[in-house]
Structures are given as structure tokens and as C-alpha cells.
Write an enzyme that holds these catalytic residues in place. Sequence first.
Site, PDB file in Angstrom:
ATOM      1  N   HIS A  77       0.849  -1.198   0.000  1.00  0.00           N
ATOM      2  CA  HIS A  77       0.000   0.000   0.000  1.00  0.00           C
ATOM      3  C   HIS A  77       0.876   1.236   0.000  1.00  0.00           C
ATOM      4  CE1 HIS A  77      -4.238  -1.493   1.173  1.00  0.00           C
ATOM      5  NE2 HIS A  77      -3.565  -2.489   0.616  1.00  0.00           N
ATOM      6  N   TYR A 205      -9.627   5.714   6.831  1.00  0.00           N
ATOM      7  CA  TYR A 205      -9.845   6.060   8.240  1.00  0.00           C
ATOM      8  C   TYR A 205     -10.884   7.176   8.246  1.00  0.00           C
ATOM      9  CZ  TYR A 205      -5.526   3.551   9.452  1.00  0.00           C
ATOM     10  OH  TYR A 205      -4.556   2.581   9.630  1.00  0.00           O
ATOM     11  N   PRO A 297      -5.451   0.323  18.110  1.00  0.00           N
ATOM     12  CA  PRO A 297      -4.989  -0.114  16.782  1.00  0.00           C
ATOM     13  C   PRO A 297      -5.140   0.968  15.699  1.00  0.00           C
ATOM     14  CG  PRO A 297      -7.053  -1.190  17.373  1.00  0.00           C
ATOM     15  CD  PRO A 297      -6.691  -0.317  18.512  1.00  0.00           C
ATOM     16  N   LYS A 301      -0.113  -0.079  15.047  1.00  0.00           N
ATOM     17  CA  LYS A 301       1.251  -0.093  15.573  1.00  0.00           C
ATOM     18  C   LYS A 301       1.572  -1.272  16.499  1.00  0.00           C
ATOM     19  CE  LYS A 301       2.682   3.392  13.359  1.00  0.00           C
ATOM     20  NZ  LYS A 301       3.527   3.068  12.218  1.00  0.00           N
ATOM     21  N   TYR A 389       3.514   6.593  10.039  1.00  0.00           N
ATOM     22  CA  TYR A 389       2.702   5.453   9.612  1.00  0.00           C
ATOM     23  C   TYR A 389       3.573   4.350   8.983  1.00  0.00           C
ATOM     24  CZ  TYR A 389      -1.584   3.058   8.147  1.00  0.00           C
ATOM     25  OH  TYR A 389      -2.593   2.140   8.002  1.00  0.00           O
TER      26      TYR A 389
HETATM   27  C1  PHB Z   1      -6.741  -4.109  10.140  1.00  0.00           C
HETATM   28  O1  PHB Z   1      -6.725  -4.364   8.914  1.00  0.00           O
HETATM   29  O2  PHB Z   1      -7.145  -4.935  11.010  1.00  0.00           O
HETATM   30  C2  PHB Z   1      -6.279  -2.749  10.602  1.00  0.00           C
HETATM   31  C3  PHB Z   1      -5.689  -1.905   9.694  1.00  0.00           C
HETATM   32  C4  PHB Z   1      -5.255  -0.650  10.111  1.00  0.00           C
HETATM   33  C5  PHB Z   1      -5.438  -0.273  11.421  1.00  0.00           C
HETATM   34  C6  PHB Z   1      -6.032  -1.134  12.349  1.00  0.00           C
HETATM   35  C7  PHB Z   1      -6.467  -2.385  11.941  1.00  0.00           C
HETATM   36  O3  PHB Z   1      -5.014   0.962  11.821  1.00  0.00           O
END
Ligand code: PHB
Length: 394
Positions: A77, A205, A297, A301, A389
Amino acid sequence: MKTKNLKTQVAIIGGGPSGLLLSQILMKQNIDTIILEAQSREYVLKRIRAGVLEHGSVELLKNAGVGERIFCDGKKHDGFIISSGEDSFRIDLSTITGKSVYVYGQTEVTIDLYKAQDELNAQIFHNVENVKISQLDSDLSKIRFNYLDQTYEITCDFVAGCDGSMGISKNYIPDKIKKNYIVNYPFSWLGILSNTKPLNHELIYASHDRGFALASMRNEKLSRYYIQTSNTDKIEQWPDELFWKELIKRLPKEYSANIEVGKSIEKSITKLRSLILEPMQWQNLFLAGDAAHIMPPTGAKGLNLAFSDIFYLSEGFINYYTKGSLNKLNNYSDKALKRVWKTVEFSKWMTSILHTLGDNNKLMNKLNKKELQKIKKSKNAQKVIANQYVGLPY
Ligand code: PHB
Ligand code: APR
């Protein structure tokens, strides 16, 4: 029954990602390990966790001989989307940092680590009970445990506490030495896994007046979604159709218009908290991963920070066993904690700015919206987010 005696150089408590990767790296340097895991392998592999690997984690796994499937089955990504209501913008990771991240589930990482450890004939005891550590202040430490109704005692140079947030190893750091920094967030995440086509090729997000949402994936046919809920919500209150309806309301229409809904194959609610334990070492004991720190999450991280701990800790053990120097081991806690604090701060910032507080926090919600509008216009702000990130350098 007579106690069976075992000997190793580094005894590892916990057979999750941290313990497995530490053992893999050390064994490849001919350093002897034994892993003690409280659960069965099936149970460990059933855990559904986040799915984003930082650049550094991918390199570490590759160098440990466990990276092959990431490049085959994982998805590179180069950016992700942040939305606020109907507005959205992209954080262009690869242009800003020259690095990308890989979307590759933690379950897959754990499968790969177990496979690699089996190929090295690693000594892994599953379903162990009554793990007890002693003599941490001596040249040789001891770990007693029960396995299949037999008592064992391991004599080892060092103990690695990779036993997660519910583990016992942190209890062996004296209370008068230990400092716990904890914050519990006033919201939780309801996550689902579904055999549906992800609604976008990159993560979204989403900040929304109704609450945060995250659109992620595991592969082209397996979607991973989350929505912010209250800390009192129960899973029974969230039948699939209500989840999808709420998720769609929180995502920009330009994306949610094409969403494929379907039956959840996994659904769970997780409370969010940040926790840092200092120090991360005491005499012959070294903590790594969730045993020493927890974070929401939001910034993906948890696993990546566990792996940077393992990078520093494995460097320390390798330095000791190859050069006889304790320098890196003596500095492990200070070195790891520098990155832990920066990463937990980023996770807290990303969580605070994207989640919606109750109606009595209208000011905070409005400030968050204004902050997101500023970030959309600020290349500098986006550079800070992108560098965090993809992962700070080790
Ligand atoms: C996930 O794909 O479970 C996931 C991805 C990004 C995040 C948290 C969880 O910030
Ligand atoms: N004895 C032996 N094993 C134990 C004990 C014990 N007393 N207590 C806990 N364990 C095991 C757990 O069963 C678990 O499998 O330690 C392991 C710790 O693994 P994780 O909790 O996955 O922690 P870690 O390996 O540090 O990985 C961090 O996992 O939970 C996610 O969000 C977290 O992504 C992060 C990653």
C-alpha cells in the site's frame, strides 16, 4: 514425579508474534531458545488482529527468512485515505517517505513464523501451566512450568517476557522499580471480518459525527471493517445488518456507494487503551511486545512496535553471544522505550483526532474537524503522519 531439567540460552515466555520472531532470529544465529506458550497453537492462530506491516517489520521478517509470503499474498500500500464526513484526502506514503506498508494479517505472520520455527526444529511447549521464574539476579536463571502433567525446570542465561498484556513476566519486575502509564479511552472498536470485496483498494480512516470507522482488508475477497462503539456496547446489540447500516453512514458516499455487504465470519468488540510499562528489563529478564506496551490499533502499531522491540532485543543477545558484550542488552530498555513513547504518542494522537466524543464534547469534536481540515491543506502535517505510519527508523 521427578522434575525434568532443560537448559537453554534464552528462554522465551509467550509464543505469539514477539516470542516466535525473537526465537527465529536467535536460532538463525545458532543461539539456543525454548518457547513456553500457555495456549495451543490452534488457539494462537485463531486470534484476529491488525493487518498492516511497517517497512521495518517487513525487512525484519525477510531477514529472518519469513518474508516470502508477504510479497506473494500481502498487498503493498502506497497510501491511505482520511475522511471527515463527505470530505476526504489521501496520505501519499510512498511519495512522501519513499516507503510503503504491506497489508498482511497478523494471523498470516504467525502462521509463517510457526512454519519457519518448525523448519528449525524449535523447542516450543504449548499449553504450559504454572510458569514461574526465579534467580533472575544470578548468572543462570530458572523457569519452572508444568506440561502434560510433568514438571520441568529450565536453566537459562536470559528470560524474554513475550507473554502479552495478560502475561506473568512483568510481575517479576519489583513494584518499587516498575512504573505503569495507563489511559483507557471512552470508546471501543467493533470489528468484523467478512468474505466480501473490500470497498477500496486502500485503507479508509473515517471521522464522522456518528463515530469513527475504518475500512481495511486482508485480500481481494476478505474485508476487515471497524466502527467506534461505546464501552458499554455488547456484541448482541450489533447484528450484521445494523453494523453495515452504521458503517455506510460513516463512510463518504463516494466509497460506500459500492460497498459489498455480507455475513460476518468474525465479530468482536475491543476496548481501547494505551499502556507503557517502564523499565522493559530487570536483571536477566527482558520484556518485549504487548508484555510492555499496548495502544489503540488506530495507527496499526501493536505488532510493528513489538517487532522493533524484538529487533533491539535480538541485537542485544546476538552482541552478547558473538562478542561477549552486554552493552546493547544493558541499553535495551532505554533504546526500546524511546521508540515506544513516540509510537504510543502517534497512536494516541491518531485515535483522539479521528474518534468522536459524546455530545458534551462538542468543542473537542469541532477542533478535531478543524485539525483534519488543516492536515488536508498541510504538506508538512501529512509528512509527519506518513513518516510515523510507515514506521520510524529502528
Ligand atoms: C486491520 O486491517 O485490522 C487494521 C488496519 C489498520 C489499522 C487497524 C487495523 O489501523
Ligand atoms: N505462560 C506462557 N505463555 C503465556 C503466558 C504464560 N504465563 N501468558 C500469556 N502467554 C502467551 C499468550 O497465550 C500469547 O500467545 O503469550 C503470548 C503473547 O502473545 P501476544 O499477546 O500476541 O503478544 P505479542 O507476541 O507481543 O504480539 C503483539 O499481538 O495481540 C497482538 O495487538 C497485539 O499486534 C500485537 C501483537
